[in-house]
Enzyme design. Structure first.
Site, short mmCIF file in Angstrom:
data_model
loop_
_atom_site.label_atom_id
_atom_site.label_comp_id
_atom_site.label_asym_id
_atom_site.label_seq_id
_atom_site.Cartn_x
_atom_site.Cartn_y
_atom_site.Cartn_z
N CYS A 1 7.91 -34.97 30.49
CA CYS A 1 9.31 -34.54 30.40
C CYS A 1 10.29 -35.71 30.27
O CYS A 1 11.41 -35.54 29.82
CB CYS A 1 9.65 -33.69 31.61
SG CYS A 1 8.36 -32.47 31.94
N HIS B 1 16.54 -32.24 30.41
CA HIS B 1 15.22 -31.68 30.07
C HIS B 1 15.25 -30.19 30.39
O HIS B 1 15.66 -29.78 31.49
CB HIS B 1 14.14 -32.39 30.89
CG HIS B 1 12.84 -31.65 30.94
ND1 HIS B 1 12.16 -31.29 29.80
CD2 HIS B 1 12.12 -31.15 31.98
CE1 HIS B 1 11.08 -30.63 30.14
NE2 HIS B 1 11.03 -30.51 31.45
N ASN C 1 9.61 -24.19 27.75
CA ASN C 1 9.62 -25.62 28.08
C ASN C 1 8.60 -26.33 27.19
O ASN C 1 7.40 -26.11 27.34
CB ASN C 1 9.28 -25.77 29.57
CG ASN C 1 9.18 -27.21 30.02
OD1 ASN C 1 9.07 -28.13 29.21
ND2 ASN C 1 9.19 -27.40 31.33
#
Lengths: 73, 318
Positions: free
Chosen positions: B108, B245, B275
């Site tokens: 991430c 993020h 995600n």
């Protein structure tokens, strides 16, 4: 945050209607007591009570009453 | 101006397709803020996605790919442990032989790491046009019965071209690492070690301890935002957009409220992709590009955080 406000938030978290939460009922018996509700609880304690909750503490909660007591309300 | 190309696999997993996990489609959306995610099929890999994202970048911005003189490839879902996958990507893109290529393993925080590496290479005159590629296929690591991860993650890839024009507008960076969290987002037996990082979760599949990851972000993200503002001598109010993020909508909203960031300064791009790990920030930038929201001179605060634990943040001027 008052005790009543916390109970209201717990009802939202468990997707219950107002007055439906039984403080002495096993949390495991609620369909929505799951990993996402753990996050909701962590967020709630962080934002409203300025307290950190870790996963070990959450797993020790057997009833909603335990959560209310941990919050000190 | 950030030139970003993107690619999402064709196969879409709707919330309705995940109802077998015990949540209704509506409940999945309420809990995650995600309505669908793109997932790779069996014979489709991160390198395939990366290749298409690069081609999207080259065609969309009419870039002569022969001018690329450095490739950076960020992935945690390699097609092969060896050779390095960036060499295969280099071959497929038919780039010049006399350029360096480097692969790095970050999740991430990977995009912010990539920006810092590009800045370093260009500043040191090691490169003039850096191709930064992010690609991940976490869905291949997730067990069929894993509701928490199955609902959140999606696959995707991005490619960004970075030149002196862009890096001159990069501010200072802040990075951090805390290996104590390595067991909270991991895949046992995914490399050569037989030592398990955790005993929890589905065997040899992606494990995420969402509660601990959330606690990590609550401690790290607000503090890092404060530090990067201080390091760049910029006030909170001067930031035009906070590009976080895109972990999941719940976490994003909590962080936004905790930091008192106005909704209009906190764009999101997660509802239709889930995600996508290292690709979430460039997907977000690409979306803002397409909607023509960003203006020249806008100050953007970027922050990536997660697996490792690892985090990175910077402030850039658009």
């Amino acid at each position: 945050m008052t005790r009543e406000e916390l109970i209201e938030q717990l009802e939202d978290m468990l997707m219950l209607d107002e007055g439906e939460l039984d403080l002495n009922q096993e949390l495991e018996s609620y369909e929505d007591w799951d990993s996402m509700s753990y996050l909701t609880l962590i967020a709630l304690f962080d934002s409203k009570l300025n307290k950190k909750l870790n996963i070990d503490t959450i797993k020790e909660f057997k009833t909603a009453n335990d959560i209310v007591n941990h919050a000190g309300l | 101006m950030f030139k970003v190309g993107t690619y999402l696999p064709e196969k879409v997993l709707l919330n309705a397709n995940l109802e077998y996990l015990g949540w209704s489609a509506k409940k999945i959306f309420v809990k995650t803020g995600i309505s669908q995610r793109h997932v790779t099929i069996d014979d489709e890999t991160a390198l395939d996605l990366a290749y298409h994202a690069c081609e999207d970048l080259f065609s969309k911005y009419e870039i002569d790919k022969k001018e690329v003189d450095y490739i950076l490839y960020c992935t945690q879902s390699p097609d092969y442990n060896l050779p390095n996958n960036v060499s295969i990507l280099h071959k497929r893109l038919n780039l010049s032989n006399n350029i360096p290529s480097l692969e790095f393993n970050q999740g991430c925080s990977g995009y912010v790491y990539g920006l810092s590496l590009a800045k370093a290479f260009i500043s040191a005159s090691l490169a003039t046009k850096v191709l930064l590629v992010t690609a991940d296929t976490y869905t291949k690591y997730i067990d069929y019965e894993d509701r928490a991860n199955k609902t959140i993650f999606g696959d995707g890839a991005t490619a960004t071209l970075l030149t002196k024009n862009e890096i001159d507008k990069f501010g200072e960076f802040i990075f951090g690492t805390d290996g104590n969290g390595s067991c909270n987002l991991c895949v046992n037996n995914s490399g050569l070690s037989k030592t398990k990082l955790t005993e929890d979760g589905f065997e040899d599949r992606l494990f995420m301890n969402g509660s601990e990851i959330f606690n990590f972000t609550l401690e790290t993200v607000p503090a890092s935002v404060e530090k990067v503002l201080e390091k760049n001598n910029i006030k909170f109010e001067e930031i035009d957009y906070f590009l976080f993020h895109q972990a999941n909508n719940f976490m994003l909203e909590h962080l936004r409220e905790k930091l008192n960031i106005p909704k209009e300064k906190f764009p999101k791009f997660i509802e239709t992709t889930g995600n996508t790990v290292s690709s979430t920030i460039p997907f977000l930038i690409n979306d803002l590009n397409e909607k023509q929201i960003l203006k020249k001179g806008d100050k953007l605060l970027l922050i990536g955080f997660g697996v490792g634990y690892s985090w990175g943040t910077t402030i850039i001027e658009y």
